[in-house]
Design a protein around this motif. Sequence first.
Motif, short mmCIF file in Angstrom:
data_model
loop_
_atom_site.label_atom_id
_atom_site.label_comp_id
_atom_site.label_asym_id
_atom_site.label_seq_id
_atom_site.Cartn_x
_atom_site.Cartn_y
_atom_site.Cartn_z
N GLY A 1 0.84 -1.19 0.00
CA GLY A 1 0.00 0.00 0.00
C GLY A 1 0.87 1.24 0.00
O GLY A 1 2.10 1.16 0.14
N ARG A 2 0.23 2.39 -0.16
CA ARG A 2 0.93 3.68 -0.14
C ARG A 2 0.45 4.43 1.10
O ARG A 2 -0.66 4.94 1.15
N PHE A 3 1.31 4.47 2.10
CA PHE A 3 0.97 5.03 3.40
C PHE A 3 1.56 6.43 3.53
O PHE A 3 2.78 6.60 3.41
N MET A 4 0.73 7.41 3.79
CA MET A 4 1.19 8.79 3.90
C MET A 4 1.62 9.07 5.35
O MET A 4 0.89 8.75 6.30
N ILE A 5 2.81 9.67 5.49
CA ILE A 5 3.42 9.89 6.81
C ILE A 5 3.68 11.37 7.03
O ILE A 5 4.29 12.04 6.18
N ASN A 6 3.25 11.88 8.17
CA ASN A 6 3.55 13.25 8.58
C ASN A 6 4.92 13.23 9.26
O ASN A 6 5.03 12.86 10.44
N ALA A 7 5.95 13.63 8.54
CA ALA A 7 7.32 13.54 9.06
C ALA A 7 7.61 14.60 10.12
O ALA A 7 8.70 14.59 10.71
N LEU A 8 6.67 15.51 10.37
CA LEU A 8 6.82 16.44 11.49
C LEU A 8 6.44 15.77 12.81
O LEU A 8 6.71 16.30 13.88
N LYS A 9 5.77 14.63 12.71
CA LYS A 9 5.45 13.78 13.87
C LYS A 9 5.91 12.37 13.52
O LYS A 9 5.09 11.49 13.27
N PRO A 10 7.22 12.13 13.49
CA PRO A 10 7.76 10.90 12.92
C PRO A 10 7.33 9.63 13.65
O PRO A 10 6.95 9.66 14.82
N ILE A 11 7.43 8.52 12.93
CA ILE A 11 7.24 7.22 13.55
C ILE A 11 8.44 6.97 14.45
O ILE A 11 9.59 6.96 13.98
N LYS A 12 8.20 6.77 15.75
CA LYS A 12 9.28 6.58 16.71
C LYS A 12 9.37 5.11 17.09
O LYS A 12 8.44 4.55 17.68
N MET A 13 10.49 4.50 16.74
CA MET A 13 10.68 3.08 17.05
C MET A 13 10.99 2.89 18.52
O MET A 13 11.62 3.75 19.16
N ARG A 14 10.54 1.76 19.05
CA ARG A 14 10.86 1.38 20.42
C ARG A 14 11.93 0.30 20.41
O ARG A 14 12.20 -0.33 19.37
N SER A 15 12.52 0.05 21.55
CA SER A 15 13.52 -1.02 21.66
C SER A 15 12.89 -2.38 21.38
O SER A 15 11.71 -2.60 21.65
N HIS A 16 13.69 -3.27 20.81
CA HIS A 16 13.30 -4.66 20.54
C HIS A 16 12.12 -4.74 19.57
O HIS A 16 11.25 -5.60 19.70
N THR A 17 12.12 -3.82 18.61
CA THR A 17 11.00 -3.72 17.68
C THR A 17 11.49 -3.81 16.23
O THR A 17 12.51 -3.23 15.88
N ARG A 18 10.72 -4.51 15.41
CA ARG A 18 11.01 -4.63 13.99
C ARG A 18 9.87 -4.01 13.18
O ARG A 18 8.70 -4.29 13.45
N LEU A 19 10.22 -3.17 12.21
CA LEU A 19 9.26 -2.66 11.25
C LEU A 19 9.49 -3.45 9.97
O LEU A 19 10.52 -3.31 9.31
N LEU A 20 8.54 -4.31 9.63
CA LEU A 20 8.67 -5.21 8.49
C LEU A 20 7.68 -4.80 7.41
O LEU A 20 6.47 -4.87 7.59
N MET A 21 8.22 -4.37 6.25
CA MET A 21 7.38 -3.86 5.18
C MET A 21 7.40 -4.79 3.97
O MET A 21 8.45 -5.31 3.59
N ASP A 22 6.24 -4.97 3.38
CA ASP A 22 6.14 -5.71 2.13
C ASP A 22 6.96 -4.98 1.05
O ASP A 22 7.14 -3.77 1.10
N SER A 23 7.45 -5.74 0.07
CA SER A 23 8.26 -5.12 -0.98
C SER A 23 7.45 -4.10 -1.79
O SER A 23 8.02 -3.22 -2.44
N LEU A 24 6.11 -4.20 -1.75
CA LEU A 24 5.25 -3.25 -2.47
C LEU A 24 4.70 -2.16 -1.55
O LEU A 24 3.79 -1.43 -1.92
#
Length: 370
Positions: A78-101
Motif C-alpha cells: 500500500g501507499r501510506f502517507m506519513i507526517n514527518a513532522l510527527k515521525p514514527i518513533k521506534m521502540r527497543s526490541h521492535t522490527r518494522l517489516l514492510m512488504d516489498s510493495l
Amino acid sequence: MKKPLMLAFAALALSAFAAPSFAADWWTSMPATVTGKTKVNVRNYGALGNGVHDDTAAFQAAVNALPADGGTVYVPAGRFMINALKPIKMRSHTRLLMDSLTTLEVIPNSATRYFAIKVENVTDVRIVGGNLVGDRAKHVGTTGEWGFGIYVTGAKNVVIKQVNLSNFWGDGIWIGAIGKGTSLNRSDYVTVDRVVSSNNRRQGLSIGPAQHVLITDSTFQNTNGTLPEAGIDIEPQDQGPANTIRLQNNTFANNHGNGIEMHTNISDITITGNKMIGNYGYGVLGISAAYINVTGNTMTQNGLAGVRPSAVSHHWSITGNTLQYNSTRYMSATSTGGQLNRDLQFSAKSYAISVSNNIYSNAKYNGYVQ
C-alpha cells in the motif's frame, strides 16, 4: 620509478610516522538484534494505505501496542502517507517489516527539518523492506537541508535492510549521536544492508558520531540538490568522534558531489570492494581525515580523481584498487594515459600515505609504490 613532486613530499613524511592501525574484524560478529515475538498489522490500528489518508498515528499506535519485550509491526502492500513532522518513533526490541510493495511517503511540508522514521536512544531495532519516499518534488519550503528518511541517533544494535529510500529533502539515512561532550551518546553497532538510496538532496547517507557501523552491499546514487551531495558523508567534526566504520561492496554512482566524503574527528575507516562510478567529484575524498584504509575498490569515470587525501589527511593505506579513466571533467572517460594525478592525488599537507598495487589509467604508473 620516479615520483611526481607532490607524491614525493608525502613519501618523505611517511618515514616519520607509524603505519595505519585498524581494529580487529569486528564486523564479522555484529550482534543479532533481539525482538519480541508479538506481531501486529498497521491496518488493524487504522492505517489505510490509500495514498491519501494520514497514516502516521496508526503506525505509532501499532508500535506502542507491542508489549514491553517488543515485537514486529507488519506493513502490507500500500501507499501510506506519513507526517514527518510527527515521525514514527521506534521502540527497543521492535522490527518494522514492510512488504516489498509498501511505500511510506512523506506528506509535503515546508519544514527545514523532518524525520520519517526516528530510531532514537533505543536498542535492538530492525527496519526491513519497503520503500520510503520524501517530499523533495512537492516540498513547500525552499530552505533547510535536513529532511531525513531514517534518523538513527544514540541508538544501539540497529539493522536497516533491503529498504529503498528516495527523494528526501536532506539525507536518505542519518547515523549519529545525542548530546555532546561528556553526555555524548553515540550510535553503536549499526548495519545498513542491501539498501538503495537515490535522488536525495544532500546525502545518500551521513554518519556523525558513531562506532561499529557496517554499510554493505548497498547503492547510493544520484544525490543532488544541496551540498555536499555525496553518496556517503562521514562528518562528525566537533560533535564527537566517528570510528570503526566499514564500507564494503557498495556502489556509489552519479552523485553530484563525491562518492564518499570524509572529514575530521574520524579514524579506523575501511573502504573495501566498492564501486565509485560517474560521480561528479572524487571517488573518495578525505579532508583532514585520518586512519583510512582504501583497498580493493574500483573507481572509474569520476569527474575528479579516484582518490584524494586532502588538507591535513594522514595515515592512509591505498592499495589494490583499480583507479582508471577518472578526471572526466578534463579528460576523456575512455582514453588511457595521463599523469598519475588523473586518478590519485594528494594535498601538500597530507602525510603518512601508503600506496601500492593499484591499477591506473596510465599503465606506466602501475608499479608505483610509496
